[in-house]
Design a protein around this motif. Structure first.
Motif, PDB file in Angstrom:
ATOM      1  N   PHE A  26     -46.202 -82.913 -41.568  1.00  0.00           N
ATOM      2  CA  PHE A  26     -47.533 -82.509 -41.984  1.00  0.00           C
ATOM      3  C   PHE A  26     -47.651 -82.543 -43.503  1.00  0.00           C
ATOM      4  N   ALA A  27     -48.838 -82.900 -43.992  1.00  0.00           N
ATOM      5  CA  ALA A  27     -49.066 -82.995 -45.429  1.00  0.00           C
ATOM      6  C   ALA A  27     -49.025 -81.601 -46.052  1.00  0.00           C
ATOM      7  N   GLY A  28     -48.310 -81.476 -47.147  1.00  0.00           N
ATOM      8  CA  GLY A  28     -48.139 -80.200 -47.842  1.00  0.00           C
ATOM      9  C   GLY A  28     -46.720 -80.095 -48.359  1.00  0.00           C
ATOM     10  N   ASP A  58     -40.293 -77.104 -52.310  1.00  0.00           N
ATOM     11  CA  ASP A  58     -41.662 -77.108 -52.820  1.00  0.00           C
ATOM     12  C   ASP A  58     -42.198 -78.523 -53.031  1.00  0.00           C
ATOM     13  N   THR A  59     -41.397 -79.529 -52.703  1.00  0.00           N
ATOM     14  CA  THR A  59     -41.833 -80.925 -52.813  1.00  0.00           C
ATOM     15  C   THR A  59     -42.879 -81.228 -51.745  1.00  0.00           C
ATOM     16  N   ARG A  60     -43.936 -81.923 -52.131  1.00  0.00           N
ATOM     17  CA  ARG A  60     -44.958 -82.314 -51.157  1.00  0.00           C
ATOM     18  C   ARG A  60     -44.426 -83.454 -50.293  1.00  0.00           C
ATOM     19  N   VAL A  61     -44.625 -83.318 -48.997  1.00  0.00           N
ATOM     20  CA  VAL A  61     -44.168 -84.330 -48.050  1.00  0.00           C
ATOM     21  C   VAL A  61     -45.371 -84.795 -47.233  1.00  0.00           C
ATOM     22  N   GLY A  62     -45.145 -85.846 -46.454  1.00  0.00           N
ATOM     23  CA  GLY A  62     -46.236 -86.374 -45.643  1.00  0.00           C
ATOM     24  C   GLY A  62     -47.174 -87.238 -46.465  1.00  0.00           C
TER      25      GLY A  62
END
Length: 623
Positions: A439-441, A480-484
């Protein structure tokens, strides 16, 4: 041009709300934002009323010049200053009212989007498969976009135009009632044009929304099983099906455009007739001394001022119709009957599973499982094995409560899954398939979907348990890295590790793994198998074994064939027995050079990077 047979019939669509249901839903969505809506309307009317003073001031300018000639300079200057103040006040109040209207509309759309998504996530899997994912995707994507655009753009324009028309007619009437009467000469033409347009365009917009949903379904059918489509050479048929739906959508869009063009032509004729009538009445009234030249000028400017709002009001019916069609489709999803959940679900006494006389068939299809009987002790790890189409994934889905059996019962401890309810079942049984989603975030937020109150130490612990701490620690900002979408895209193995970590956070007593390592290569498979083993430790587990190494480490192996249990026992016992499982084991563990090539020189069994054959592929089976 050669046409190929359509590979799949058109699925039934999800329901569409009728007019009464759509209006009720709109009122319900507006209710929490009623105060802001009233404030927005009040400011809008005030802004419009102030703006109507402009033509009156211009009329006074004309009268001043007519009466005083070159000596009207000071009066014209004052009136020009007043005109500037009117424009400024109208702009400020209009901007605030527009902001409030858009805010209310966007809030309503957000609430509707959450209702649709919540209801869609609660839909039984059988309902989604029966109607097709394309219709649901088109509604959650295209229809939401159309309604959101209407809330942000069309509704403010419609409200402003309507207020302007009403107040302008009142203003013309204050000058002389005959001006208002002359302006209304255009109304029959405009109303007739609108009725002509609505009668013809409404069905076109409804059909266009349906066609777009069908096109999305065809695309998903082809892309979701691209390997099977390629292997069975079904590509041309799927391309023809997509092209047919695309042409249907394009034809409907062109039909709507032609209707709009003819509609606007009628509106232009109405403006010509109306302005001519106002000017003719003004001429007679000025000639008779009933009104001044400035008042006649103001009346003409009032009517000219109606051009844009009347045109906008009638033109936005176009967008409103499209939005109304989209809203009815979205409300239709929210009106689907919900599965009744028990208020106080019983508590299972343990994590055992009892499957008794269970059968299952897909809609309009033969039985996939027949008379399945199975008992799994608390903490036992059971592997389901069989060739493609044997019923492994279907059995796993039934045990996890994703599907309901056609016949028979499934009990968790002493409690039936039907009595437990879907919500309580999800807390007790978690399923992980080979199709996982990131999921994006932030990565931490992705994991906290399973347990929102998880602290950083807990997240670090589950990541270490599934072996993901190394690559997560190497990310620029760690968890805390954004994934997705828009961020770091994990590999297939990493995405599966995150899915297993979410299950660890959820901490259910029973876990079902449905080919959860199938998409990984040899190194990834070993990593995921170690992660899965750590996840399953101490839990009741059902593993659909893609690699027989997973079956070899299970407490018990269940061999399925055509929906029935044909063998079960420990791995070494079944190998020694020399039955169906033993043949599968020999075929899986045999070296590549000993395999008999299939037609075309390909190996008789698929090979993984480790040199072992794949037991099954979800791409070619309804499982």
């Amino acid at each position: 041009m050669t046409r190929h047979a359509d590979p799949t019939p058109e699925p039934p669509l999800l329901p569409v709300a009728d007019t009464a249901q759509t209006r009720y839903a709109a009122r319900r969505l507006l209710r929490p934002h009623g105060r802001r809506a009233l404030a927005a309307v009040a400011l809008l009317i005030t802004s419009t009323a102030i703006g109507l003073a402009g033509p009156l001031v211009l009329g006074r300018m004309v009268d001043a010049v007519d009466r005083y000639g070159s000596g009207a300079g000071s009066r014209v200057t004052v009136l020009a200053g007043l005109l500037a103040a009117i424009a400024l006040a109208q702009a400020v109040l209009g901007a605030i009212s527009h902001y409030l209207v858009v805010g209310v509309g966007e809030s309503m759309v957000a609430d509707l989007r959450e209702d649709v998504l919540g209801r869609a996530l609660d839909l039984p899997l059988d309902d989604i498969e029966r109607t097709g994912r394309g219709d649901l995707v088109a509604r959650a994507g295209g229809d939401v976009r159309v309604v959101a655009d209407a809330a942000a753009e069309t509704v403010p324009v419609f409200t402003t135009a309507l207020a302007t028309i009403v107040l302008t007619l009142i203003g013309m009437g204050t000058l002389d009632w005959r001006f208002a009467l002359a302006a209304l000469v255009a109304a029959p033409i405009q109303i007739g044009a609108l009725r002509w347009y609505l009668r013809r365009s409404a069905p076109v917009y409804r059909a266009e929304r349906i066609a777009e949903g069908q096109r999305a379904q065809r695309l998903l059918d082809a892309l979701g099983a691209v390997d099977t489509v390629t292997a069975m050479r079904l590509g041309p048929a799927h391309l023809d099906a997509v092209a047919d739906r695309s042409r249907a959508s394009i034809d409907l869009s062109l039909t709507a455009t032609r209707l709009r063009t003819r509609f606007f032509g009628r509106l232009n004729a109405a403006e010509l007739v109306g302005l001519a009538s106002v000017l003719a009445v003004g001429f007679r009234l000025v000639r008779s001394g009933t009104v001044s030249i400035g008042e006649a000028t103001a009346a003409a400017l009032f009517f000219h001022r109606l051009f844009n709002p009347v045109g906008s009001l009638l033109a936005v019916f176009d967008q409103l119709q499209e939005a109304a069609a989209g809203l009815a489709r979205l409300v239709g999803v929210t009106l689907l009957p919900r599965t009744e959940e028990p208020a106080h679900p019983p508590t299972p006494q343990d994590a055992s599973l009892h499957v008794r006389h269970v059968s299952f068939a897909y809609p309009d299809g033969p039985d996939v499982l027949t008379g399945l009987d199975l008992w799994i002790a608390p903490g036992e790890r059971v592997a389901l094995v069989g060739t493609t189409g044997a019923g492994k994934s279907t059995a796993a889905g039934l045990i996890a409560g994703v599907r309901a059996p056609t016949a028979g019962t499934i009990r968790l401890g002493t409690v039936g899954l039907a009595d437990l309810g879907r919500t309580a079942t999800r807390r007790q049984i978690a399923i992980v398939t080979q199709e996982v989603h990131v999921f994006a975030g932030t990565l931490a937020d992705d994991l906290r979907l399973a347990r929102p109150d998880a602290d950083d130490a807990t997240i670090a612990r589950v990541l270490a348990t599934v072996g993901a701490d190394g690559w997560v620690g190497a990310l620029p900002e760690g968890t805390d890295t954004r994934v997705g979408a828009g961020g770091h895209i994990p590999t297939a193995t990493q995405a599966q590790q995150l899915a297993l970590a979410r299950v660890l956070l959820l901490d259910p007593p029973i876990v079902v793994l449905d080919e959860a390592t199938a998409d990984a290569g040899s190194t990834g498979a070993r990593t995921l198998e170690a992660a899965a083993s750590a996840l399953l430790d101490g839990r009741t587990a059902i593993v659909v074994a893609h690699r027989l190494r997973q079956a070899a480490t299970a407490d018990r192996v269940i061999v399925l064939d055509h929906g029935r249990i044909v063998e079960q026992g420990r791995h070494d016992e079944l190998v020694t027995a020399g039955g169906r499982y033993a043949r599968l084991w020999r075929a899986w563990s045999a070296p590549a050079e000993s395999r008999v090539p299939a037609a075309g020189g390909a190996p008789a069994a698929d090979r993984t990077p480790t040199g072992r054959g794949s037991m099954s592929s979800s791409q070619t089976s309804p499982e």
